[in-house]
Scaffold this active site. Structure first.
Site, short mmCIF file in Angstrom:
data_model
loop_
_atom_site.label_atom_id
_atom_site.label_comp_id
_atom_site.label_asym_id
_atom_site.label_seq_id
_atom_site.Cartn_x
_atom_site.Cartn_y
_atom_site.Cartn_z
N CYS A 52 -1.68 -7.05 4.92
CA CYS A 52 -1.65 -5.99 5.66
C CYS A 52 -2.95 -5.17 5.54
CB CYS A 52 -0.50 -5.05 4.98
SG CYS A 52 -0.25 -3.47 6.20
N CYS A 53 -3.69 -5.05 4.41
CA CYS A 53 -4.96 -4.34 4.23
C CYS A 53 -5.90 -5.17 5.09
CB CYS A 53 -5.00 -4.17 2.81
SG CYS A 53 -4.34 -3.02 1.90
N CYS A 65 -2.82 4.98 2.95
CA CYS A 65 -1.76 4.82 4.04
C CYS A 65 -0.50 5.53 3.16
CB CYS A 65 -1.41 3.16 4.17
SG CYS A 65 -2.86 2.59 5.27
N CYS A 102 2.12 3.38 1.20
CA CYS A 102 1.60 2.76 0.00
C CYS A 102 1.03 3.78 -0.92
CB CYS A 102 0.65 1.50 0.21
SG CYS A 102 1.36 -0.03 1.26
N CYS A 150 -7.86 -1.93 -1.70
CA CYS A 150 -7.28 -2.23 -0.37
C CYS A 150 -7.92 -3.56 0.19
CB CYS A 150 -7.81 -1.10 0.70
SG CYS A 150 -9.57 -0.80 0.84
#
Length: 246
Positions: A119-120, A200, A203, A226
């Protein structure tokens, strides 16, 4: 530029500026043609305004890259606009993940639950690599006191094909807070709500008194970075698109 040349240049700059202030390091980096064209990468997070202010005092035309992952707190998006206007930053570039890649890899917005590293990479690392292609290097707000792999952070370092500049490397938390107070800089509204480190929304959690300031990032996971600088606490090199000549 080849990595060996970058490492040599970084070592020479560190030797020349090891006893200099953050302002002197940043001014050298922004004005020395040998350093090349730089962009400041900023999250507009809890402490970001200090470095943004320093840059604005030296050159307000410095490109500022802001990664809107499309999962940020609403407060961060509002704060980003307010700070940019307050400091008269003239070249703020808001980066977004590629729409087709998001549709293919995270159409439901749940990738952070199954694979936070991916995702990062999708929402931060890859968009940043693309945005940095025209530049010779970039400026970060990382500091040694943040610990982990940052404990021995130098002012200048080689990062793939780019020179990375860390002007606040030797500042501690009180230096940052004092600078923000003395210059009457606006604070991120979430700091007062218990978020000393802000990423984010899915998270990031509040941090209890006495906890490490970054304890709220990816809580209960081994992940600590990240991916812009590290993945799983280890330096990585994700292949970036080729830079265009000319």
């Amino acid at each position: 530029m080849p990595l060996d040349d970058l490492q040599g240049r970084a070592a020479a700059l560190n030797d020349a500026y090891k006893h200099h202030s953050a302002h002197a390091v940043l001014e050298r980096a922004l004005k020395d043609p040998d350093v090349g064209q730089l962009a400041l990468v900023s999250s507009f997070g809890a402490e970001s305004v200090a470095l943004l202010h320093l840059v604005s005092m030296i050159d307000r035309n410095t490109p500022v890259l802001f990664l809107d992952t499309e999962m940020l707190f609403a407060e961060t998006l509002t704060y980003q606009m307010e700070v940019a206007e307050r400091l008269h930053l003239r070249d703020v570039r808001v980066l977004h993940p590629d729409r087709q890649e998001v549709f293919a890899q995270d159409n439901e917005g749940l990738l952070h639950l199954a694979d936070p590293d991916s995702c990062c990479a999708l929402r931060k690392t890859v968009p940043l690599q693309r945005a940095l292609m025209p530049f010779d290097g970039w400026i970060t707000g990382r500091k040694q006191y943040q610990g982990g792999k940052r404990a021995a952070l130098p002012f200048f370092e080689a990062d793939g094909t780019h020179l990375k500049v860390n002007p606040l490397a030797h500042w501690d938390r009180s230096d940052v807070q004092d600078y923000m107070t003395e210059n009457r800089l606006p604070r991120h509204p979430l700091v007062a709500q218990g978020y000393p480190s802000i990423g984010c929304a899915p998270c990031t959690t509040r941090v209890a008194p006495g906890e490490d300031p970054r304890a709220g990032r990816w809580r209960n996971q081994e992940k600590t970075e990240c991916g812009i600088h590290f993945v799983n606490g280890k330096m990585v090199r994700i292949p970036a698109p080729e830079r265009q000549a000319g």
